[in-house]
Design a protein around this motif. Structure first.
Motif, PDB file in Angstrom:
ATOM      1  N   GLY A 129      14.927   3.537 -12.161  1.00  0.00           N
ATOM      2  CA  GLY A 129      15.711   4.507 -12.916  1.00  0.00           C
ATOM      3  C   GLY A 129      15.032   4.932 -14.193  1.00  0.00           C
ATOM      4  O   GLY A 129      15.693   5.208 -15.206  1.00  0.00           O
ATOM      5  N   THR A 130      13.700   4.987 -14.145  1.00  0.00           N
ATOM      6  CA  THR A 130      12.954   5.378 -15.342  1.00  0.00           C
ATOM      7  C   THR A 130      11.825   6.321 -14.942  1.00  0.00           C
ATOM      8  O   THR A 130      11.681   6.668 -13.770  1.00  0.00           O
ATOM      9  N   SER A 131      11.025   6.731 -15.894  1.00  0.00           N
ATOM     10  CA  SER A 131       9.903   7.621 -15.620  1.00  0.00           C
ATOM     11  C   SER A 131       8.637   6.810 -15.384  1.00  0.00           C
ATOM     12  O   SER A 131       8.530   5.651 -15.797  1.00  0.00           O
ATOM     13  N   LYS A 132       7.664   7.448 -14.728  1.00  0.00           N
ATOM     14  CA  LYS A 132       6.389   6.770 -14.531  1.00  0.00           C
ATOM     15  C   LYS A 132       5.712   6.499 -15.867  1.00  0.00           C
ATOM     16  O   LYS A 132       5.103   5.439 -16.061  1.00  0.00           O
ATOM     17  N   ALA A 133       5.845   7.406 -16.803  1.00  0.00           N
ATOM     18  CA  ALA A 133       5.259   7.200 -18.131  1.00  0.00           C
ATOM     19  C   ALA A 133       5.867   5.984 -18.806  1.00  0.00           C
ATOM     20  O   ALA A 133       5.156   5.186 -19.442  1.00  0.00           O
ATOM     21  N   ARG A 134       7.166   5.815 -18.660  1.00  0.00           N
ATOM     22  CA  ARG A 134       7.833   4.647 -19.245  1.00  0.00           C
ATOM     23  C   ARG A 134       7.376   3.372 -18.550  1.00  0.00           C
ATOM     24  O   ARG A 134       7.186   2.328 -19.199  1.00  0.00           O
ATOM     25  N   LEU A 135       7.184   3.436 -17.239  1.00  0.00           N
ATOM     26  CA  LEU A 135       6.712   2.276 -16.484  1.00  0.00           C
ATOM     27  C   LEU A 135       5.332   1.848 -16.978  1.00  0.00           C
ATOM     28  O   LEU A 135       5.056   0.647 -17.120  1.00  0.00           O
TER      29      LEU A 135
ATOM     30  N   TYR B 129       4.904  -0.651 -19.734  1.00  0.00           N
ATOM     31  CA  TYR B 129       4.993  -2.092 -19.428  1.00  0.00           C
ATOM     32  C   TYR B 129       3.817  -2.587 -18.589  1.00  0.00           C
ATOM     33  O   TYR B 129       3.365  -3.720 -18.775  1.00  0.00           O
ATOM     34  N   TYR B 130       3.342  -1.771 -17.682  1.00  0.00           N
ATOM     35  CA  TYR B 130       2.249  -2.180 -16.783  1.00  0.00           C
ATOM     36  C   TYR B 130       1.252  -1.040 -16.632  1.00  0.00           C
ATOM     37  O   TYR B 130       1.650   0.108 -16.398  1.00  0.00           O
ATOM     38  N   GLU B 131      -0.021  -1.402 -16.689  1.00  0.00           N
ATOM     39  CA  GLU B 131      -1.054  -0.359 -16.641  1.00  0.00           C
ATOM     40  C   GLU B 131      -1.327   0.141 -15.234  1.00  0.00           C
ATOM     41  O   GLU B 131      -1.955   1.193 -15.067  1.00  0.00           O
ATOM     42  N   SER B 132      -0.882  -0.578 -14.214  1.00  0.00           N
ATOM     43  CA  SER B 132      -1.151  -0.171 -12.844  1.00  0.00           C
ATOM     44  C   SER B 132      -0.235  -0.918 -11.879  1.00  0.00           C
ATOM     45  O   SER B 132       0.417  -1.909 -12.249  1.00  0.00           O
ATOM     46  N   LYS B 133      -0.206  -0.451 -10.644  1.00  0.00           N
ATOM     47  CA  LYS B 133       0.553  -1.142  -9.596  1.00  0.00           C
ATOM     48  C   LYS B 133      -0.026  -2.524  -9.351  1.00  0.00           C
ATOM     49  O   LYS B 133       0.715  -3.485  -9.121  1.00  0.00           O
TER      50      LYS B 133
ATOM     51  N   PHE C 165       0.063  -8.502  -9.676  1.00  0.00           N
ATOM     52  CA  PHE C 165      -0.502  -9.750 -10.188  1.00  0.00           C
ATOM     53  C   PHE C 165       0.528 -10.521 -11.015  1.00  0.00           C
ATOM     54  O   PHE C 165       0.667 -11.737 -10.862  1.00  0.00           O
ATOM     55  N   ASP C 166       1.247  -9.835 -11.899  1.00  0.00           N
ATOM     56  CA  ASP C 166       2.244 -10.529 -12.717  1.00  0.00           C
ATOM     57  C   ASP C 166       3.313 -11.157 -11.835  1.00  0.00           C
ATOM     58  O   ASP C 166       3.750 -12.295 -12.063  1.00  0.00           O
TER      59      ASP C 166
ATOM     60  N   PRO D 187       0.810  -1.223   0.000  1.00  0.00           N
ATOM     61  CA  PRO D 187       0.000   0.000   0.000  1.00  0.00           C
ATOM     62  C   PRO D 187       0.848   1.281   0.000  1.00  0.00           C
ATOM     63  O   PRO D 187       0.433   2.294  -0.570  1.00  0.00           O
ATOM     64  N   ALA D 188       2.009   1.231   0.628  1.00  0.00           N
ATOM     65  CA  ALA D 188       2.831   2.437   0.744  1.00  0.00           C
ATOM     66  C   ALA D 188       3.707   2.685  -0.474  1.00  0.00           C
ATOM     67  O   ALA D 188       4.340   3.744  -0.574  1.00  0.00           O
ATOM     68  N   THR D 189       3.746   1.748  -1.399  1.00  0.00           N
ATOM     69  CA  THR D 189       4.569   1.890  -2.600  1.00  0.00           C
ATOM     70  C   THR D 189       3.729   2.462  -3.738  1.00  0.00           C
ATOM     71  O   THR D 189       2.642   1.973  -4.023  1.00  0.00           O
ATOM     72  N   SER D 190       4.235   3.484  -4.385  1.00  0.00           N
ATOM     73  CA  SER D 190       3.523   4.093  -5.518  1.00  0.00           C
ATOM     74  C   SER D 190       4.217   3.723  -6.825  1.00  0.00           C
ATOM     75  O   SER D 190       5.349   3.229  -6.843  1.00  0.00           O
ATOM     76  N   MET D 191       3.537   3.982  -7.929  1.00  0.00           N
ATOM     77  CA  MET D 191       4.152   3.788  -9.241  1.00  0.00           C
ATOM     78  C   MET D 191       5.370   4.705  -9.386  1.00  0.00           C
ATOM     79  O   MET D 191       6.364   4.335 -10.013  1.00  0.00           O
TER      80      MET D 191
END
Length: 201
Positions: A42-48, A51-55, A60-61, A30-34
């Protein structure tokens, strides 16, 4: 025509899962954000998001792959036992060793499995829980075959969960390179289990 997914895409997803598992273990899910995961990668949230649509999709993966790996370990040990004609106790001992070999390199994944499954949506959560139940059922089978005179419908759940109690929480205290190795601990578990369950035979 859609662009084919490159081999590096899957490699990058593996890297993200490794980092995310570490973040979840350090901060809690719960305390971890995208943003936290992106920064740790070492990347941007947009780049993340490429690869994944959500936390939750990352979680799940992570758990989907890990629970499949645990079931694969069960299948591999069963195949090895058959191939090498191991007796039932030797097969159980091999399973314990195999689980602990996996746990040694998957501590953060195991922490997520035990502590973050509840945060998945209902359908993916049930899939992961079903896999966990399958692992528990498999271990119960191994135990019943190894100690048929000790396990029955009344106590098999208690004994199975006693075994999991010994090995499942190693990520909280057992450290690679510490005073006791995972391999040595596996032998201690086997000794305790075997001497305890065999004592009444």
């Amino acid at each position: 025509m859609a662009r084919p997914i490159s081999a590096s895409h899957d490699l990058r997803r593996d890297e993200i899962l490794n980092v995310a598992a570490a973040c979840f273990a350090q901060r809690s899910y719960p305390a971890t954000s995208m943003n936290d995961i992106a920064a740790a990668c070492g990347t941007s949230k947009a780049r993340l998001y490429h690869y994944y649509e959500s936390k939750e999709a990352i979680l799940f993966d992570l758990l989907d792959r890990y629970t499949q790996k645990l079931l694969l370990i069960v299948a591999q040990v069963e195949a090895k036992a058959q191939r090498q004609s191991l007796d039932e106790r030797a097969a159980l001992h091999e399973l314990i060793r195999a689980f602990l070999r996996e746990y040694e390199t998957s501590a953060t994944r195991h922490a997520a499995l035990l502590g973050a499954t509840q945060f998945l949506g209902e359908e993916p959560r049930e899939l992961i829980l079903d896999r966990q139940r399958d692992v528990v059922s498999a271990v119960t089978r191994f135990l019943r075959r190894a100690y048929p005179e000790r396990l029955d419908a009344r106590n098999q759940t208690a004994i199975t969960m006693t075994l999991f109690g010994m090995i499942n929480w190693t990520f909280t205290w057992l450290r690679p390179g510490g005073a006791m190795s995972y391999a040595a601990f596996a032998e201690e578990v086997i000794r305790l289990l075997d001497q305890g369950l065999a004592s009444s035979t």
